[in-house]
Motif scaffolding. Structure first.
Motif, PDB file in Angstrom:
ATOM      1  N   MET A  14       5.507   2.442  10.062  1.00 57.46           N
ATOM      2  CA  MET A  14       4.900   1.346   9.290  1.00 57.46           C
ATOM      3  C   MET A  14       4.114   1.916   8.119  1.00 57.46           C
ATOM      4  SD  MET A  14       4.579  -1.849   8.778  1.00 57.46           S
ATOM      5  CE  MET A  14       4.806  -2.912  10.181  1.00 57.46           C
ATOM      6  N   ALA A  15       3.431   3.034   8.325  1.00 64.15           N
ATOM      7  CA  ALA A  15       2.685   3.662   7.230  1.00 64.15           C
ATOM      8  C   ALA A  15       3.629   4.106   6.118  1.00 64.15           C
ATOM      9  CB  ALA A  15       1.880   4.853   7.756  1.00 64.15           C
ATOM     10  N   ALA A  16       4.811   4.604   6.480  1.00 62.82           N
ATOM     11  CA  ALA A  16       5.793   5.031   5.473  1.00 62.82           C
ATOM     12  C   ALA A  16       6.311   3.836   4.680  1.00 62.82           C
ATOM     13  CB  ALA A  16       6.943   5.768   6.137  1.00 62.82           C
ATOM     14  N   LEU A  17       6.571   2.703   5.351  1.00 61.49           N
ATOM     15  CA  LEU A  17       7.017   1.498   4.641  1.00 61.49           C
ATOM     16  C   LEU A  17       5.922   1.004   3.694  1.00 61.49           C
ATOM     17  CD1 LEU A  17       8.850  -0.632   7.374  1.00 61.49           C
ATOM     18  CD2 LEU A  17       9.864   0.761   5.576  1.00 61.49           C
ATOM     19  N   LYS A  18       4.684   1.018   4.176  1.00 60.74           N
ATOM     20  CA  LYS A  18       3.551   0.570   3.348  1.00 60.74           C
ATOM     21  C   LYS A  18       3.370   1.494   2.146  1.00 60.74           C
ATOM     22  CE  LYS A  18      -0.639  -1.645   3.028  1.00 60.74           C
ATOM     23  NZ  LYS A  18      -0.595  -1.877   1.594  1.00 60.74           N
ATOM     24  N   ALA A  19       3.523   2.803   2.357  1.00 62.81           N
ATOM     25  CA  ALA A  19       3.389   3.759   1.253  1.00 62.81           C
ATOM     26  C   ALA A  19       4.469   3.516   0.201  1.00 62.81           C
ATOM     27  CB  ALA A  19       3.468   5.188   1.774  1.00 62.81           C
ATOM     28  N   ARG A  20       5.690   3.235   0.646  1.00 67.20           N
ATOM     29  CA  ARG A  20       6.781   2.945  -0.299  1.00 67.20           C
ATOM     30  C   ARG A  20       6.475   1.677  -1.081  1.00 67.20           C
ATOM     31  NH1 ARG A  20      10.450   4.495  -3.826  1.00 67.20           N
ATOM     32  NH2 ARG A  20      12.183   3.068  -3.940  1.00 67.20           N
ATOM     33  N   TYR A  21       5.997   0.644  -0.403  1.00 65.93           N
ATOM     34  CA  TYR A  21       5.635  -0.615  -1.054  1.00 65.93           C
ATOM     35  C   TYR A  21       4.537  -0.386  -2.099  1.00 65.93           C
ATOM     36  CZ  TYR A  21       4.233  -5.498  -1.574  1.00 65.93           C
ATOM     37  OH  TYR A  21       3.932  -6.730  -2.081  1.00 65.93           O
ATOM     38  N   ASP A  22       3.496   0.333  -1.699  1.00 65.61           N
ATOM     39  CA  ASP A  22       2.382   0.598  -2.614  1.00 65.61           C
ATOM     40  C   ASP A  22       2.826   1.418  -3.823  1.00 65.61           C
ATOM     41  OD1 ASP A  22       0.738  -0.817  -0.914  1.00 65.61           O
ATOM     42  OD2 ASP A  22      -0.136   0.960   0.027  1.00 65.61           O
ATOM     43  N   HIS A  23       3.718   2.399  -3.602  1.00 64.99           N
ATOM     44  CA  HIS A  23       4.222   3.226  -4.702  1.00 64.99           C
ATOM     45  C   HIS A  23       5.015   2.381  -5.695  1.00 64.99           C
ATOM     46  CE1 HIS A  23       5.985   6.607  -6.839  1.00 64.99           C
ATOM     47  NE2 HIS A  23       7.174   6.047  -6.650  1.00 64.99           N
ATOM     48  N   LEU A  24       5.891   1.525  -5.167  1.00 65.17           N
ATOM     49  CA  LEU A  24       6.688   0.669  -6.058  1.00 65.17           C
ATOM     50  C   LEU A  24       5.793  -0.291  -6.842  1.00 65.17           C
ATOM     51  CD1 LEU A  24       9.709  -0.258  -3.770  1.00 65.17           C
ATOM     52  CD2 LEU A  24       9.784   1.139  -5.839  1.00 65.17           C
ATOM     53  N   LEU A  25       4.857  -0.922  -6.149  1.00 67.15           N
ATOM     54  CA  LEU A  25       4.009  -1.932  -6.777  1.00 67.15           C
ATOM     55  C   LEU A  25       2.972  -1.325  -7.714  1.00 67.15           C
ATOM     56  CD1 LEU A  25       3.477  -4.988  -6.842  1.00 67.15           C
ATOM     57  CD2 LEU A  25       1.807  -4.642  -5.025  1.00 67.15           C
ATOM     58  N   GLY A  26       2.403  -0.194  -7.327  1.00 72.17           N
ATOM     59  CA  GLY A  26       1.306   0.376  -8.104  1.00 72.17           C
ATOM     60  C   GLY A  26       1.708   1.389  -9.156  1.00 72.17           C
ATOM     61  N   LYS A  27       2.905   1.994  -9.038  1.00 68.71           N
ATOM     62  CA  LYS A  27       3.289   3.043  -9.974  1.00 68.71           C
ATOM     63  C   LYS A  27       4.588   2.717 -10.720  1.00 68.71           C
ATOM     64  CE  LYS A  27       3.875   8.086 -10.255  1.00 68.71           C
ATOM     65  NZ  LYS A  27       4.350   8.005 -11.575  1.00 68.71           N
ATOM     66  N   GLU A  28       5.691   2.562  -9.964  1.00 71.95           N
ATOM     67  CA  GLU A  28       6.984   2.391 -10.628  1.00 71.95           C
ATOM     68  C   GLU A  28       7.092   1.091 -11.406  1.00 71.95           C
ATOM     69  OE1 GLU A  28      10.784   3.408  -8.960  1.00 71.95           O
ATOM     70  OE2 GLU A  28       9.825   4.694  -7.471  1.00 71.95           O
ATOM     71  N   ARG A  29       6.684  -0.040 -10.813  1.00 73.00           N
ATOM     72  CA  ARG A  29       6.834  -1.312 -11.506  1.00 73.00           C
ATOM     73  C   ARG A  29       6.011  -1.372 -12.790  1.00 73.00           C
ATOM     74  NH1 ARG A  29       6.020  -6.575 -12.393  1.00 73.00           N
ATOM     75  NH2 ARG A  29       7.797  -7.947 -12.056  1.00 73.00           N
ATOM     76  N   PRO A  30       4.732  -0.958 -12.771  1.00 79.03           N
ATOM     77  CA  PRO A  30       3.974  -0.982 -14.035  1.00 79.03           C
ATOM     78  C   PRO A  30       4.587  -0.081 -15.119  1.00 79.03           C
ATOM     79  CG  PRO A  30       2.470  -0.806 -12.184  1.00 79.03           C
ATOM     80  CD  PRO A  30       3.857  -0.657 -11.635  1.00 79.03           C
ATOM     81  N   GLU A  31       5.152   1.054 -14.732  1.00 76.17           N
ATOM     82  CA  GLU A  31       5.793   1.934 -15.720  1.00 76.17           C
ATOM     83  C   GLU A  31       6.999   1.245 -16.361  1.00 76.17           C
ATOM     84  OE1 GLU A  31       6.740   5.507 -13.581  1.00 76.17           O
ATOM     85  OE2 GLU A  31       4.655   6.202 -13.550  1.00 76.17           O
ATOM     86  N   ILE A  32       7.799   0.570 -15.547  1.00 80.78           N
ATOM     87  CA  ILE A  32       8.981  -0.134 -16.058  1.00 80.78           C
ATOM     88  C   ILE A  32       8.564  -1.318 -16.924  1.00 80.78           C
ATOM     89  CG2 ILE A  32      11.001  -1.501 -15.378  1.00 80.78           C
ATOM     90  CD1 ILE A  32      11.376   1.499 -14.989  1.00 80.78           C
TER      91      ILE A  32
END
Length: 160
Positions: A14-32
């Motif tokens: 669950m921590a790995a899924l949450k980390a992936r979600y946070d990475h996409l939402l907080g880093k990748e999406r804003p960059e795009i």
């Protein structure tokens, strides 16, 4: 009406899924979003590769974010260390198996979202996990695999 509990997942899964979600939402999406905004300001969008690729990538990220949000909500976190009967194979068990040639393998029964056969992490719904459920040390279990039927003996069970 009681709802059926969701599929199990370990706290680490669950921590790995949450980390992936946070990475996409907080880093990748804003960059795009920044790239798409910059590209949109450059004029003709129909032939603008940065704009077209950025929009496509943003849709992919949004789709994955929606999937992860639904999945995390549906899953049930199960801590294997809280297993009351540590002498039998249940969710989260680390199991040592030996085949008829005494070749040993180590597997861990985990949620289907965190399975990785190359690391010995087998999904809870896999044929091997089904065969092992409830087994004790010394039990023989037959598993139907794509390569044929194989028999395994349970050598050790651990929940550490």
């Amino acid at each position: 009406m009681a709802t059926k509990p969701g599929p199990p997942i370990t706290p680490q899964g669950m921590a790995a899924l949450k980390a992936r979600y946070d990475h996409l939402l907080g880093k990748e999406r804003p960059e795009i979003v920044e790239i798409v905004s910059w590209a949109a300001g450059n004029g003709d969008r129909s032939e603008n590769g940065d704009y077209l690729y950025g929009r496509k990538r943003m849709r992919e990220i949004d789709r994955e974010l929606a999937y992860l949000a639904r999945r995390m909500k549906a899953l049930r976190v199960v801590d294997p260390s809280n297993q009351p009967d540590k002498g039998r194979v249940f969710f989260g068990a680390h199991v040592e198996l030996a085949d008829e040639d005494d070749e040993r393998i180590h597997v861990t029964l985990v949620g289907d979202d965190e399975q990785d056969a190359s690391k010995g992490r087998i999904g809870w719904k896999s044929p091997m996990a089904h065969a092992l459920k409830g087994a004790s040390v010394g039990d023989l279990r037959t598993v139907r695999l794509p390569g044929g039927v194989k028999e395994w003996e349970v050598m050790a069970i651990d929940y550490a």
